[in-house]
Design a protein around this motif. Sequence first.
Motif, PDB file in Angstrom:
ATOM      1  N   PRO A 122      70.321  61.839  34.967  1.00  0.00           N
ATOM      2  CA  PRO A 122      69.535  62.158  36.400  1.00  0.00           C
ATOM      3  C   PRO A 122      70.475  61.866  37.551  1.00  0.00           C
ATOM      4  N   PRO A 123      70.022  62.690  38.657  1.00  0.00           N
ATOM      5  CA  PRO A 123      69.127  63.534  38.702  1.00  0.00           C
ATOM      6  C   PRO A 123      69.512  64.913  37.671  1.00  0.00           C
ATOM      7  N   SER A 124      68.363  65.450  36.996  1.00  0.00           N
ATOM      8  CA  SER A 124      68.417  66.412  36.175  1.00  0.00           C
ATOM      9  C   SER A 124      67.201  67.463  36.430  1.00  0.00           C
ATOM     10  N   LEU A 125      67.642  68.576  36.701  1.00  0.00           N
ATOM     11  CA  LEU A 125      66.702  69.853  36.912  1.00  0.00           C
ATOM     12  C   LEU A 125      65.808  70.068  35.677  1.00  0.00           C
ATOM     13  N   ARG A 126      64.499  69.752  35.891  1.00  0.00           N
ATOM     14  CA  ARG A 126      63.652  69.831  34.835  1.00  0.00           C
ATOM     15  C   ARG A 126      62.543  70.842  35.202  1.00  0.00           C
ATOM     16  N   GLU A 127      61.924  71.441  34.318  1.00  0.00           N
ATOM     17  CA  GLU A 127      60.685  72.269  34.671  1.00  0.00           C
ATOM     18  C   GLU A 127      59.563  71.218  34.645  1.00  0.00           C
ATOM     19  N   VAL A 128      58.646  71.297  35.626  1.00  0.00           N
ATOM     20  CA  VAL A 128      57.455  70.546  35.824  1.00  0.00           C
ATOM     21  C   VAL A 128      56.213  71.306  35.905  1.00  0.00           C
ATOM     22  N   LEU A 129      55.155  70.707  35.442  1.00  0.00           N
ATOM     23  CA  LEU A 129      53.928  71.470  35.682  1.00  0.00           C
ATOM     24  C   LEU A 129      53.165  70.693  36.723  1.00  0.00           C
ATOM     25  N   LEU A 130      52.294  71.654  37.586  1.00  0.00           N
ATOM     26  CA  LEU A 130      51.552  71.153  38.668  1.00  0.00           C
ATOM     27  C   LEU A 130      50.285  71.257  38.215  1.00  0.00           C
ATOM     28  N   ALA A 131      49.253  70.652  38.039  1.00  0.00           N
ATOM     29  CA  ALA A 131      48.026  70.951  37.828  1.00  0.00           C
ATOM     30  C   ALA A 131      47.371  71.461  38.946  1.00  0.00           C
ATOM     31  N   ARG A 132      46.488  72.589  38.581  1.00  0.00           N
ATOM     32  CA  ARG A 132      45.556  73.186  39.393  1.00  0.00           C
ATOM     33  C   ARG A 132      44.502  72.127  40.069  1.00  0.00           C
ATOM     34  N   ARG A 133      43.826  72.353  41.231  1.00  0.00           N
ATOM     35  CA  ARG A 133      42.775  71.609  41.545  1.00  0.00           C
ATOM     36  C   ARG A 133      41.882  71.167  40.469  1.00  0.00           C
ATOM     37  N   GLU A 134      41.271  72.098  39.992  1.00  0.00           N
ATOM     38  CA  GLU A 134      40.045  71.731  39.026  1.00  0.00           C
ATOM     39  C   GLU A 134      40.800  70.817  37.936  1.00  0.00           C
ATOM     40  N   CYS A 135      41.681  71.292  37.302  1.00  0.00           N
ATOM     41  CA  CYS A 135      42.392  70.281  36.188  1.00  0.00           C
ATOM     42  C   CYS A 135      42.806  68.945  36.625  1.00  0.00           C
ATOM     43  N   ALA A 136      43.326  68.828  37.842  1.00  0.00           N
ATOM     44  CA  ALA A 136      43.648  67.678  38.224  1.00  0.00           C
ATOM     45  C   ALA A 136      42.536  67.084  38.860  1.00  0.00           C
ATOM     46  N   SER A 137      41.568  67.453  39.212  1.00  0.00           N
ATOM     47  CA  SER A 137      40.248  66.573  39.341  1.00  0.00           C
ATOM     48  C   SER A 137      39.877  65.862  38.106  1.00  0.00           C
ATOM     49  N   GLN A 138      39.811  66.912  37.214  1.00  0.00           N
ATOM     50  CA  GLN A 138      39.300  66.330  35.611  1.00  0.00           C
ATOM     51  C   GLN A 138      40.368  65.240  35.165  1.00  0.00           C
ATOM     52  N   LEU A 139      41.479  65.210  35.357  1.00  0.00           N
ATOM     53  CA  LEU A 139      42.702  64.314  34.933  1.00  0.00           C
ATOM     54  C   LEU A 139      42.545  63.110  35.754  1.00  0.00           C
ATOM     55  N   LEU A 140      42.306  63.247  37.157  1.00  0.00           N
ATOM     56  CA  LEU A 140      42.533  62.049  37.780  1.00  0.00           C
ATOM     57  C   LEU A 140      40.928  61.420  37.614  1.00  0.00           C
ATOM     58  N   SER A 141      40.163  61.965  37.469  1.00  0.00           N
ATOM     59  CA  SER A 141      38.734  61.314  37.032  1.00  0.00           C
ATOM     60  C   SER A 141      38.861  60.294  35.813  1.00  0.00           C
ATOM     61  N   PHE A 142      39.853  60.296  35.206  1.00  0.00           N
ATOM     62  CA  PHE A 142      40.361  59.245  34.098  1.00  0.00           C
ATOM     63  C   PHE A 142      41.141  58.127  34.748  1.00  0.00           C
ATOM     64  N   VAL A 143      41.313  58.163  35.953  1.00  0.00           N
ATOM     65  CA  VAL A 143      42.076  57.000  36.265  1.00  0.00           C
ATOM     66  C   VAL A 143      41.169  56.145  36.880  1.00  0.00           C
ATOM     67  N   ASP A 144      41.232  54.830  36.704  1.00  0.00           N
ATOM     68  CA  ASP A 144      40.609  53.863  36.900  1.00  0.00           C
ATOM     69  C   ASP A 144      40.283  53.745  38.561  1.00  0.00           C
ATOM     70  N   GLY A 145      39.278  53.957  38.984  1.00  0.00           N
ATOM     71  CA  GLY A 145      38.889  53.727  40.222  1.00  0.00           C
ATOM     72  C   GLY A 145      39.102  54.939  41.378  1.00  0.00           C
ATOM     73  N   TRP A 146      39.413  55.899  40.753  1.00  0.00           N
ATOM     74  CA  TRP A 146      39.829  57.299  41.726  1.00  0.00           C
ATOM     75  C   TRP A 146      38.589  58.163  41.662  1.00  0.00           C
ATOM     76  N   ASP A 147      37.713  58.551  42.479  1.00  0.00           N
ATOM     77  CA  ASP A 147      36.663  59.397  42.541  1.00  0.00           C
ATOM     78  C   ASP A 147      37.084  60.530  43.177  1.00  0.00           C
ATOM     79  N   PRO A 148      37.387  61.823  42.316  1.00  0.00           N
ATOM     80  CA  PRO A 148      37.729  62.935  43.016  1.00  0.00           C
ATOM     81  C   PRO A 148      36.870  63.866  44.075  1.00  0.00           C
ATOM     82  N   SER A 149      35.247  63.274  43.844  1.00  0.00           N
ATOM     83  CA  SER A 149      34.472  63.720  44.403  1.00  0.00           C
ATOM     84  C   SER A 149      34.403  63.296  46.042  1.00  0.00           C
TER      85      SER A 149
END
Length: 142
Positions: A89-116
């Motif tokens: 590191p630092p190493s140049l890597r391809e990274v995926l950024l979740a779109r809003r709908e996907c991110a909302s779904q994924l973050l809803s699994f995080v304890d205590g975070w309410d995307p709504s």
Amino acid sequence: MFEEFSRSYYLGRLYVTPTDADRALMDSEQHERINEAVYATGEGIESLETPLVMKLDSQHFSVHGDSAVPTNTLALPETLLDGMDVRNPPSLREVLLARRECASQLLSFVDGWDPSVSWARATDGDDTDRPAGDDEFRNAGM
């Protein structure tokens, strides 16, 4: 920086480096720009501090802004880097950024975070049927 990749993700390249922090970080101004371009709906007052959701290798994680992180750099805690194929590191890597709908779904699994509460919901419903090329956030963060 990020370009259209799929119905759920944008694809970008960032320098990945370790951090002593307990969460993933990127430059705060860049974080805010990407957050506004990708996650904001344009309706009412919206927080631009909502964590971005990224994926490197097979791991998803939330990314927060920090002014101490250089631009185009993703600083990951050692615990996250342990399971990834990041060498010299630092190493140049391809990274995926979740779109809003996907991110909302994924973050809803995080304890205590309410995307709504943190994000305004889109009023036009689920856009998963929209063609991948019909993207209002094309080349987000550029």
